[in-house]
Design a protein around this motif. Structure first.
Motif, mmCIF file in Angstrom:
data_model
loop_
_atom_site.group_PDB
_atom_site.id
_atom_site.type_symbol
_atom_site.label_atom_id
_atom_site.label_comp_id
_atom_site.label_asym_id
_atom_site.label_seq_id
_atom_site.Cartn_x
_atom_site.Cartn_y
_atom_site.Cartn_z
ATOM 1 N N TRP A 111 0.814 -1.220 0.000
ATOM 2 C CA TRP A 111 0.000 0.000 0.000
ATOM 3 C C TRP A 111 0.844 1.264 0.000
ATOM 4 O O TRP A 111 0.453 2.285 -0.573
ATOM 5 C CB TRP A 111 -0.956 -0.012 1.191
ATOM 6 N N LEU A 112 1.997 1.244 0.660
ATOM 7 C CA LEU A 112 2.833 2.447 0.693
ATOM 8 C C LEU A 112 3.308 2.814 -0.708
ATOM 9 O O LEU A 112 3.265 3.987 -1.112
ATOM 10 C CB LEU A 112 4.032 2.211 1.618
ATOM 11 N N THR A 113 3.736 1.814 -1.476
ATOM 12 C CA THR A 113 4.162 2.068 -2.849
ATOM 13 C C THR A 113 2.997 2.511 -3.721
ATOM 14 O O THR A 113 3.126 3.431 -4.542
ATOM 15 C CB THR A 113 4.813 0.808 -3.450
ATOM 16 N N ALA A 135 9.756 4.599 -1.246
ATOM 17 C CA ALA A 135 8.510 4.427 -0.497
ATOM 18 C C ALA A 135 8.577 3.181 0.389
ATOM 19 O O ALA A 135 9.205 2.196 0.019
ATOM 20 C CB ALA A 135 7.338 4.315 -1.461
#
Length: 329
Positions: free
Chosen positions: A92-94, A329
């Motif tokens: 999710w961060l990417t 990220a």
């Protein structure tokens, strides 16, 4: 065959022949993307005076059809390459970083286009091409701005030339910066414009970098639908408020693109079918890019040559730097 088909046939045949030449060049020089060759062939032909008379005469109808219809069908088929599960595995961060970088890139390149005083809806086309997926995104955005091939020609030329520049420059910068292979894949996927250019840039560092780059790039492609839909909604509201012609909120082929993404993600489509669809998609987009390239006239762009070139280079640099957020990220 109808009379209309007969009129369009010569231009379509020439565009198809250009794809054949592009495929041959790509076979001999794998680092050169097929689609880039197609648009460059169109651009070169459009600068030869004897050819211009033919391109703007008996071939124009077929080339216009290639630039519009073939582009839209090709974008729909592009959706079959997107598997939502592959995108989710990025984390999710990417995913949030890619969305943020793409939104920033679109806004930033739109402002650059306005500062460069690109006329009409060209700043929107310029921003879509650089931020999402090159000429394919320009064609999609042109559907809601109702831009013809001539209005698309300058953004297509800029995104093609700058994306080709990335194939040479990014590997050199990444080597000097000591990037890892996964980091390089993320950077190229987030910072290069056209899908073919991403493949050409990433493959220089091997299959591991290419695999990462393609997934990141396809996530950017997935953002094409909401971007076009949002732009269509804004233009429709403005058109209604001003009493002008309203733009479609979501063009039919964008709906087709979303359906193709759903099919590719939910159904076990056989590999031969996906392979055939990818070949057809490449052929159609190649024909479309030749058609768009054939409408580019450097003489007509000469009056804004330096300003336009600086706009393209500024947008390219902006996205390349912003894409580093995805790397870390």
């Amino acid at each position: 065959m109808t009379s209309r088909a007969l009129v369009q046939a010569p231009g379509l045949a020439l565009a198809l022949a250009a794809v054949g030449v592009g495929a041959l060049v790509h076979l001999l020089l794998p680092a050169v993307p097929l689609l880039t060759v197609c648009v460059l062939l169109g651009v070169v032909a459009a600068q030869v005076p004897p050819a211009v008379a033919v391109l703007d005469g008996p071939l124009r109808s077929g080339l216009a059809t290639a630039a519009k219809r073939c582009m839209r069908i090709g974008v729909v088929l592009l959706g079959l390459q997107l598997v939502v599960g592959d995108l989710l595995r990025l984390g999710w961060l990417t995913i949030l970083a890619v969305i943020g970088v793409t939104a920033f890139a679109f806004a930033g390149t739109y402002v650059i286009g306005r500062i460069a005083r690109l006329p009409g809806h060209e700043p929107l086309l310029f921003a879509a091409g650089f931020a999402i997926c090159g000429a394919s995104a320009i064609g999609a955005m042109a559907a809601v701005t109702r831009s013809d091939a001539r209005e698309q020609s300058r953004p297509v030329a800029l995104v093609t030339l700058c994306g080709t520049l990335a194939i040479v420059v990014l590997p050199l910068v990444a080597t000097a910066a000591g990037m890892t292979v996964p980091a390089y894949g993320r950077w190229t996927g987030a910072g290069v414009h056209d899908v073919g250019q991403v493949v050409a840039t990433a493959q220089e560092w091997g299959s591991a970098a290419l695999a990462v780059a393609i997934v990141v790039k396809l996530l950017r492609v997935l953002l094409l639908a909401p971007l076009v839909a949002g732009t269509g909604l804004v233009l429709r509201m403005r058109g209604g408020a001003q009493g002008g012609v309203t733009a479609p909120i979501v063009p039919l082929f964008v709906v087709g693109f979303i359906v193709a993404v759903a099919l590719g993600s939910l159904l076990p489509i056989p590999a031969p079918v996906l392979g055939a669809a990818q070949v057809l998609q490449t052929v159609l987009l190649g024909m479309a890019l030749f058609g768009l390239g054939s409408g580019i006239r450097f003489r007509a762009l000469a009056g804004t040559g330096l300003r336009t070139a600086l706009a393209g280079l500024s947008a390219w640099a902006l996205i390349a730097v912003a894409a580093l957020a995805v790397v870390y990220a």
